[in-house]
Scaffold this motif. Structure first.
Motif, PDB file in Angstrom:
ATOM      1  N   THR A   1      34.830  41.646  46.469  1.00 25.77           N
ATOM      2  CA  THR A   1      35.678  41.757  45.368  1.00 25.77           C
ATOM      3  C   THR A   1      36.889  42.459  45.387  1.00 25.77           C
ATOM      4  O   THR A   1      37.027  43.362  46.207  1.00 25.77           O
ATOM      5  CB  THR A   1      35.180  42.459  43.969  1.00 25.77           C
ATOM      6  OG1 THR A   1      35.127  43.556  43.969  1.00 25.77           O
ATOM      7  CG2 THR A   1      33.765  41.622  43.581  1.00 25.77           C
ATOM      8  N   SER A   2      38.057  41.772  44.910  1.00 21.73           N
ATOM      9  CA  SER A   2      39.320  42.629  44.796  1.00 21.73           C
ATOM     10  C   SER A   2      40.176  42.134  43.762  1.00 21.73           C
ATOM     11  O   SER A   2      40.597  40.941  43.821  1.00 21.73           O
ATOM     12  CB  SER A   2      39.981  42.249  46.442  1.00 21.73           C
ATOM     13  OG  SER A   2      41.348  43.023  46.009  1.00 21.73           O
ATOM     14  N   THR A   3      40.203  42.897  42.810  1.00 28.89           N
ATOM     15  CA  THR A   3      40.778  42.525  41.448  1.00 28.89           C
ATOM     16  C   THR A   3      41.570  43.542  40.792  1.00 28.89           C
ATOM     17  O   THR A   3      41.174  44.774  41.091  1.00 28.89           O
ATOM     18  CB  THR A   3      39.629  42.022  40.474  1.00 28.89           C
ATOM     19  OG1 THR A   3      39.284  43.074  39.898  1.00 28.89           O
ATOM     20  CG2 THR A   3      38.978  40.953  41.049  1.00 28.89           C
TER      21      THR A   3
ATOM     22  N   ALA B   1      46.998  35.302  44.226  1.00 31.13           N
ATOM     23  CA  ALA B   1      45.799  36.208  44.138  1.00 31.13           C
ATOM     24  C   ALA B   1      45.211  36.289  45.589  1.00 31.13           C
ATOM     25  O   ALA B   1      44.462  36.978  46.056  1.00 31.13           O
ATOM     26  CB  ALA B   1      44.941  36.211  43.041  1.00 31.13           C
TER      27      ALA B   1
ATOM     28  N   THR C   1      44.919  39.794  46.898  1.00 30.07           N
ATOM     29  CA  THR C   1      44.056  40.519  46.784  1.00 30.07           C
ATOM     30  C   THR C   1      42.700  40.109  47.602  1.00 30.07           C
ATOM     31  O   THR C   1      41.882  40.629  48.085  1.00 30.07           O
ATOM     32  CB  THR C   1      43.201  40.637  45.309  1.00 30.07           C
ATOM     33  OG1 THR C   1      43.207  39.314  44.611  1.00 30.07           O
ATOM     34  CG2 THR C   1      44.524  41.114  44.154  1.00 30.07           C
ATOM     35  N   GLY C   2      42.725  38.625  47.799  1.00 28.99           N
ATOM     36  CA  GLY C   2      41.756  37.804  48.632  1.00 28.99           C
ATOM     37  C   GLY C   2      41.812  38.290  49.915  1.00 28.99           C
ATOM     38  O   GLY C   2      40.689  38.388  50.743  1.00 28.99           O
TER      39      GLY C   2
ATOM     40  N   TYR D   1      41.850  41.145  51.152  1.00 28.66           N
ATOM     41  CA  TYR D   1      41.074  42.201  51.318  1.00 28.66           C
ATOM     42  C   TYR D   1      39.609  41.837  51.371  1.00 28.66           C
ATOM     43  O   TYR D   1      38.867  42.385  52.381  1.00 28.66           O
ATOM     44  CB  TYR D   1      40.983  43.559  50.143  1.00 28.66           C
ATOM     45  CG  TYR D   1      42.542  44.060  50.259  1.00 28.66           C
ATOM     46  CD1 TYR D   1      42.740  45.057  51.303  1.00 28.66           C
ATOM     47  CD2 TYR D   1      43.306  43.864  49.240  1.00 28.66           C
ATOM     48  CE1 TYR D   1      44.062  45.584  51.192  1.00 28.66           C
ATOM     49  CE2 TYR D   1      44.639  44.582  49.275  1.00 28.66           C
ATOM     50  CZ  TYR D   1      44.935  45.344  50.210  1.00 28.66           C
ATOM     51  OH  TYR D   1      45.983  46.057  50.191  1.00 28.66           O
ATOM     52  N   CYS D   2      39.360  41.058  50.510  1.00 27.20           N
ATOM     53  CA  CYS D   2      37.902  40.183  50.474  1.00 27.20           C
ATOM     54  C   CYS D   2      37.621  39.550  51.770  1.00 27.20           C
ATOM     55  O   CYS D   2      36.544  39.866  52.469  1.00 27.20           O
ATOM     56  CB  CYS D   2      37.528  39.411  49.478  1.00 27.20           C
ATOM     57  SG  CYS D   2      37.954  39.994  47.646  1.00 27.20           S
TER      58      CYS D   2
ATOM     59  N   TYR E   1      35.409  37.463  45.199  1.00 30.84           N
ATOM     60  CA  TYR E   1      36.082  36.977  43.899  1.00 30.84           C
ATOM     61  C   TYR E   1      37.351  37.782  43.936  1.00 30.84           C
ATOM     62  O   TYR E   1      37.284  39.155  44.346  1.00 30.84           O
ATOM     63  CB  TYR E   1      35.106  37.195  42.647  1.00 30.84           C
ATOM     64  CG  TYR E   1      36.193  36.909  41.398  1.00 30.84           C
ATOM     65  CD1 TYR E   1      36.171  35.603  41.026  1.00 30.84           C
ATOM     66  CD2 TYR E   1      36.451  38.076  40.576  1.00 30.84           C
ATOM     67  CE1 TYR E   1      36.872  35.307  39.972  1.00 30.84           C
ATOM     68  CE2 TYR E   1      37.015  37.702  39.457  1.00 30.84           C
ATOM     69  CZ  TYR E   1      37.446  36.339  39.183  1.00 30.84           C
ATOM     70  OH  TYR E   1      38.128  36.043  37.812  1.00 30.84           O
ATOM     71  N   CYS E   2      38.470  37.009  43.642  1.00 30.87           N
ATOM     72  CA  CYS E   2      39.889  38.042  43.734  1.00 30.87           C
ATOM     73  C   CYS E   2      40.727  37.450  42.557  1.00 30.87           C
ATOM     74  O   CYS E   2      40.522  36.124  41.965  1.00 30.87           O
ATOM     75  CB  CYS E   2      40.474  37.663  44.910  1.00 30.87           C
ATOM     76  SG  CYS E   2      41.086  35.959  45.448  1.00 30.87           S
ATOM     77  N   SER E   3      41.435  38.424  41.912  1.00 32.30           N
ATOM     78  CA  SER E   3      41.926  38.011  40.680  1.00 32.30           C
ATOM     79  C   SER E   3      43.064  39.123  40.359  1.00 32.30           C
ATOM     80  O   SER E   3      43.085  40.153  40.725  1.00 32.30           O
ATOM     81  CB  SER E   3      41.008  38.242  39.453  1.00 32.30           C
ATOM     82  OG  SER E   3      41.607  38.015  38.251  1.00 32.30           O
TER      83      SER E   3
ATOM     84  N   MET F   1      36.824  46.729  43.631  1.00 32.23           N
ATOM     85  CA  MET F   1      37.002  46.681  45.014  1.00 32.23           C
ATOM     86  C   MET F   1      35.649  46.867  45.683  1.00 32.23           C
ATOM     87  O   MET F   1      35.452  48.090  46.010  1.00 32.23           O
ATOM     88  CB  MET F   1      37.923  47.775  45.571  1.00 32.23           C
ATOM     89  CG  MET F   1      39.339  47.845  44.799  1.00 32.23           C
ATOM     90  SD  MET F   1      39.969  49.503  45.269  1.00 32.23           S
ATOM     91  CE  MET F   1      41.606  49.117  44.348  1.00 32.23           C
TER      92      MET F   1
END
Lengths: 380, 380
Positions: free
Chosen positions: A160-162, A203, A207-208, A210-211, A259-261, A268
């Motif tokens: 995840t990365s949000t 996103a 952030t995605g 990183y996932c 999941y990224c948001s 994380m």
């Protein structure tokens, strides 16, 4: 690079928020020095240099060209908006500047190829600025994942990365509805007044990235065979992706999800599951604290009699960190640049290879989103 | 149920491994007593009663019929192989026995409907034996997820439920290749020599049940609109699912994913992410320790200056537990049975409702697997 070699001289293109963090890292790293900064506003560049530890003799330019044309600059750090990366990274490479490129590195793999080709043909080191890759914890975790007795074979990863967008973002989000500024530009430090680029990855890129990197890392960079977006992403009115989820699968039975948001409280997480062990980390991108970082491992666990507990229980691991992860990043990048500059070494190929794989997967997820969640084959 | 009401008298159908744990729970619960056990082997039932705390006056039967026809038995606990549930649960209901049914409760929702209708038409309490639902920690976590300030709105859930099959399983797995016994029967305590039921849900039913329940729990039991299996599951030679993954999505932007497996080191994770907060638990099915259980929460977190740490950091929460979770389950079930028996109460509808939703989702995932990973609509 010899111990007494001069430090690698960094130029920075643009004054994005993240450039403050990397400026500090360049100051803290023993083999680098802040040498130049350029902005389209000389005033902004001057203020940035003054407030971010630039030495008195540092060069301040009212353009990006100024930095890349300065013959004393060894390497550039490029935290510009993603849509500008290909233009300025290629120009910098043509001026023989080694490249530390902020993520997401490009809008798509075609742009990234141009960047990588420019670096390769000019004998330059390329590295994307994915800081967590360089934390000593990451190395320790990778050792665990590489241990056939403790971890076994990879079966599944979830990442995840949000984070929640700031009120400033949300305010601008409302303005978008009235034809105003795109929130993505706020997030990336892009230029007010410019029409939002609807090809932007939103996103998924921010952030995605990183996932996807975490999943590739956990799979020892084995490229998945396909990517599938899992639901209709959340968009803002300008069509920018604010949240999305996807799954990746390989030829064998491995499967990954992420999941990224921009709309979710900071997270994380990586959960990596193997046949014999598993690993959990909940702050892989930015550790909760700078000086120490934790992760949890579990190996060959089973249940005790009557299944009323575990044996053995998972282990908490703490890694103490003398230098922040971004300093490790800058230091390693400069070590490679120094080896090229002073020892005639070749550029280290690992970094462009994994950057390209990350972009390939992101492109496939984006295509799956655009194609109504169809699975998309990933071709290396 | 008055404090001085007689304890609810339990009969147990079969001598599965898990029945030992539930027998202990019935002994420990203040409002229940072990009253009867039945097996197709009288010798097995006798040994089971002797080694699992049955009182001297307990009835031991060489058949399941003996238990359900005993007029003194108030309720039955049914840990039989899943494929036998519908037959014996319906027969027990016809004999007016309240029903505590081991999971997975049925091979499909059609079978479950027969069970639920039998219970309902006879005024009986139904509950599936999903123990973690009854841990005080689960209640505390649910409070957190219900707090609009601390958690906000649900955005995403990921759940895992895995364990590594025993060497005995693997040995039998090899035998399957030679036309022998199915490993699933070993896992469920089924009968050697019987052809494996290829409709069996395998890991999806056994471990995926927990994931699906966790996701429904986190979404306040809002039924997803669709389920999609994420990759070709791992099967054994008998066609039994050994590992699989799926995603669930709702009408709004929520998305959930899960991974379940017989081939992966023990894991029991739920990560629940909301707009304002997030929750993590890594032993939700069986807590690492019986007397205390942990979970982690994070609310309204952001990064400190320069993004070099979090503020606030996530919080670790510990819940001390006077009774094991399965005792809480048995106690609550018996409380509901007692209310019906002594106070003319109606059966509590919550448990059949969430059991049915869980089965509906599992059926949809199974259909998606069977249909080449196509999304499957879930109809309530």
């Amino acid at each position: 690079m010899a111990e007494d070699a001069p430090p690698i001289r960094f130029g920075i293109l643009g004054c994005a928020e993240v450039a403050r963090k990397v400026s500090r890292a360049i100051t803290l790293s023993p083999n680098t020095t802040l040498y130049a900064v350029g902005s389209r506003s000389l005033d902004k560049a001057t203020k940035f240099a003054a407030s971010n530890g630039f030495p008195p003799h540092a060069k301040v330019y009212g353009s990006y060209e100024g930095v890349i044309e300065d013959p004393e600059v060894d390497a550039v750090y490029v935290p510009l908006p993603t849509s500008l990366h290909v233009q300025w990274a290629v120009l910098a490479a043509q001026k023989k500047k080694h490249l530390l490129l902020e993520k997401p590195v490009a809008l798509n793999v075609h742009d990234l190829h141009k960047i990588l080709e420019a670096c390769e043909s000019n004998g330059l080191q390329y590295m994307d600025a994915t800081m967590w890759m360089h934390h000593p914890r990451t190395t320790q975790m990778f050792h665990f994942l590489s241990d056939p007795q403790q971890f076994g074979h990879l079966q599944s990863v979830h990442a995840t990365s949000t984070y929640t967008a700031s009120p400033y973002f949300l305010e601008n989000d409302i303005r978008v509805k009235h034809g105003g500024k795109c929130p993505l530009m706020v997030l990336t430090g892009s230029v007010p007044g410019v029409k939002p680029d609807l090809d932007a990855l939103g996103a998924l890129g921010d952030t995605g990235w990183y996932c996807v990197r975490a999943i590739l890392w956990a799979s020892k960079y084995e490229l998945p065979k396909s990517a599938t977006a899992l639901h209709k992403p959340t968009y803002n009115d300008a069509g920018v992706i604010l949240a999305c989820a996807a799954s990746l699968s390989w030829e064998d039975d491995k499967v990954a999800t992420f999941y990224c948001s921009f709309l979710t409280n900071v997270s994380m997480d990586i959960i990596v599951m193997g046949t014999k062990g598993s690993l959990r980390v909940h702050d892989y991108i930015i550790p909760n604290q700078e000086k120490e970082a934790k992760f949890s491992t579990s190996s060959n666990s089973n249940w005790v009699e009557l299944s009323i507990g575990w044996a053995p229980n998972p282990s908490d691991n703490v890694v103490y960190n003398d230098l922040p992860q971004e300093v490790h990043m800058v230091k390693e990048f400069a070590r490679l640049v120094g080896a090229i500059k002073y020892n005639n070494s070749k550029p280290e190929d690992t970094w462009p290879v994994i950057s390209r794989k990350t972009q390939l997967v992101i492109d496939a997820v984006k295509t799956s989103i655009d194609n109504g969640l169809e699975p998309v084959e990933i071709k290396g």
